[in-house]
Design a protein around this motif. Structure first.
Motif, mmCIF file in Angstrom:
data_model
loop_
_atom_site.group_PDB
_atom_site.id
_atom_site.type_symbol
_atom_site.label_atom_id
_atom_site.label_comp_id
_atom_site.label_asym_id
_atom_site.label_seq_id
_atom_site.Cartn_x
_atom_site.Cartn_y
_atom_site.Cartn_z
ATOM 1 N N UNK A 56 18.353 17.471 27.861
ATOM 2 C CA UNK A 56 18.306 17.559 26.404
ATOM 3 C C UNK A 56 16.921 17.975 25.925
ATOM 4 N N UNK A 57 16.929 18.720 24.858
ATOM 5 C CA UNK A 57 15.700 19.221 24.262
ATOM 6 C C UNK A 57 15.069 18.133 23.408
ATOM 7 N N UNK A 58 13.787 17.878 23.610
ATOM 8 C CA UNK A 58 13.077 16.857 22.850
ATOM 9 C C UNK A 58 11.959 17.484 22.021
ATOM 10 N N UNK A 100 7.021 14.554 16.673
ATOM 11 C CA UNK A 100 7.804 15.322 15.698
ATOM 12 C C UNK A 100 7.398 16.788 15.792
ATOM 13 N N UNK A 101 8.386 17.643 15.838
ATOM 14 C CA UNK A 101 8.138 19.088 15.844
ATOM 15 C C UNK A 101 8.876 19.711 14.664
ATOM 16 N N UNK A 148 12.655 15.261 16.347
ATOM 17 C CA UNK A 148 11.841 14.053 16.483
ATOM 18 C C UNK A 148 12.289 13.181 17.640
ATOM 19 N N UNK A 149 11.318 12.612 18.355
ATOM 20 C CA UNK A 149 11.588 11.630 19.408
ATOM 21 C C UNK A 149 11.196 10.263 18.881
ATOM 22 N N UNK A 150 12.093 9.288 19.048
ATOM 23 C CA UNK A 150 11.767 7.955 18.550
ATOM 24 C C UNK A 150 12.107 6.879 19.567
ATOM 25 N N UNK A 151 11.388 5.760 19.459
ATOM 26 C CA UNK A 151 11.632 4.564 20.264
ATOM 27 C C UNK A 151 11.851 3.411 19.301
ATOM 28 N N UNK A 165 15.842 7.879 21.424
ATOM 29 C CA UNK A 165 16.761 8.914 20.961
ATOM 30 C C UNK A 165 15.959 10.075 20.390
ATOM 31 N N UNK A 166 16.562 11.242 20.441
ATOM 32 C CA UNK A 166 15.970 12.453 19.876
ATOM 33 C C UNK A 166 16.908 12.991 18.812
ATOM 34 N N UNK A 167 16.355 13.346 17.660
ATOM 35 C CA UNK A 167 17.181 13.912 16.594
ATOM 36 C C UNK A 167 16.727 15.331 16.278
#
Length: 292
Positions: free
Chosen positions: A93-95, A189-190, A204-207, A217-219
């Motif tokens: 998956x792309x992060x 965040x990109x 965005x990558x979040x914990x 998760x990545x959104x």
């Protein structure tokens, strides 16, 4: 007196004759009662249902136990297969971190070209389908540009790709649902460049914590422009989420299942607000330099 003695002798003689006759015919004996012997040690006593249990219940229980065991094994195998597939998808998956690495390799122009060419193509995709197509193409770009030196890649990733002061970077100013601060859980965040047609991508990558455990998760949120009057641009936004563990209570997961989201742009700011009191979203993005 002589007469009495004579009668007595006759009676005795008759009795003796009768006894002799009975003996000659054969004596008749009363039937004897059957003898019930006590059970031997270890033979056990009969209990209602014991025969059925020995002959049928044990066999049935054994069969059910075997079927349950087989079902449990199949279920465990299916879960393992799902987990393996999810792990594979998660690894591929792309992060947001991947996007930043691609940018630092000088491939941000390629990312922008992909977004623009797909969003402005004839027979343009519906927003959600467009998002999936863009992500698939960027994932291919990621696979085709794997770094040869991991250590060097990490050093590049730690640096900014552009000198400070030349361009004000895009950023998320506010991101919350029902008062919960999602922005504070984001670790990377990109935000892509805004294309000529106004389209841009946020990743965005979040914990975060769930049930006492750390989850990731990545959104991805794609904003597709629908130009309006008076300098106001309306947007439709689609959301896709990749999780390390399925969590339907995640606000981002719920956001991805809500369908297309309406957004509005004024100047450099894009905002999303929902009025539902049970699910109140507030997202504000600063696009950095004003796009003409």
């Amino acid at each position: 007196m002589q007469i009495f003695k004579k009668h007595t002798a006759l009676i005795v003689s008759a009795l003796l004759s009768a006894a002799h006759a009975q003996t000659s015919i054969g004596s008749v004996t009363s039937p004897s009662m059957p003898v019930i012997s006590s059970p031997e040690i270890g033979s056990g006593f009969y209990a209602p249902g014991s025969i059925l249990e020995k002959n049928f219940s044990g066999e049935k229980d054994s069969k059910n136990s075997s079927e349950e065991k087989k079902s449990a094994e199949n279920e465990a195998a299916q879960k393992k297969e799902i987990q393996t597939e999810k792990a594979r998808q998660l690894a591929a998956a792309l992060t947001a971190n991947d996007m930043s690495l691609l940018k630092n390799r000088g491939l941000s122009g390629d990312i922008n070209s992909l977004i623009f060419s797909l969003s402005s193509s004839e027979g343009s995709y519906e927003t959600n389908a467009l998002l999936n197509k863009i992500l698939a193409e960027i994932e291919k770009l990621k696979e085709d540009s794997k770094p040869s030196d991991t250590a060097a890649e990490k050093q590049i990733a730690a640096k900014t790709s552009e000198p400070e002061g030349i361009k004000k970077p895009a950023r998320i100013l506010r991101f919350s649902v029902n008062g919960y601060n999602i922005l504070s859980t984001c670790r990377a965040i990109y935000i892509s460049d805004v294309q000529l047609d106004g389209t841009f991508l946020v990743t965005g990558d979040r914990i975060y914590s769930s049930d006492g455990k750390k989850r990731t998760e990545t959104f991805h949120i794609l904003f597709k422009s629908c130009p309006g009057d008076d300098g106001i641009s309306n947007y439709t936004a689609a959301v896709k989420v990749t999780q390390d563990f399925l969590n339907e209570n995640s606000f981002l997961y719920q956001m991805s299942k809500s369908g297309e989201i309406q957004a509005m742009r004024v100047g450099n700011f894009v905002s999303v607000r929902t009025e539902d009191p049970g699910w109140k979203l507030e997202l504000l993005i600063d696009l950095g330099e004003k796009q003409t």
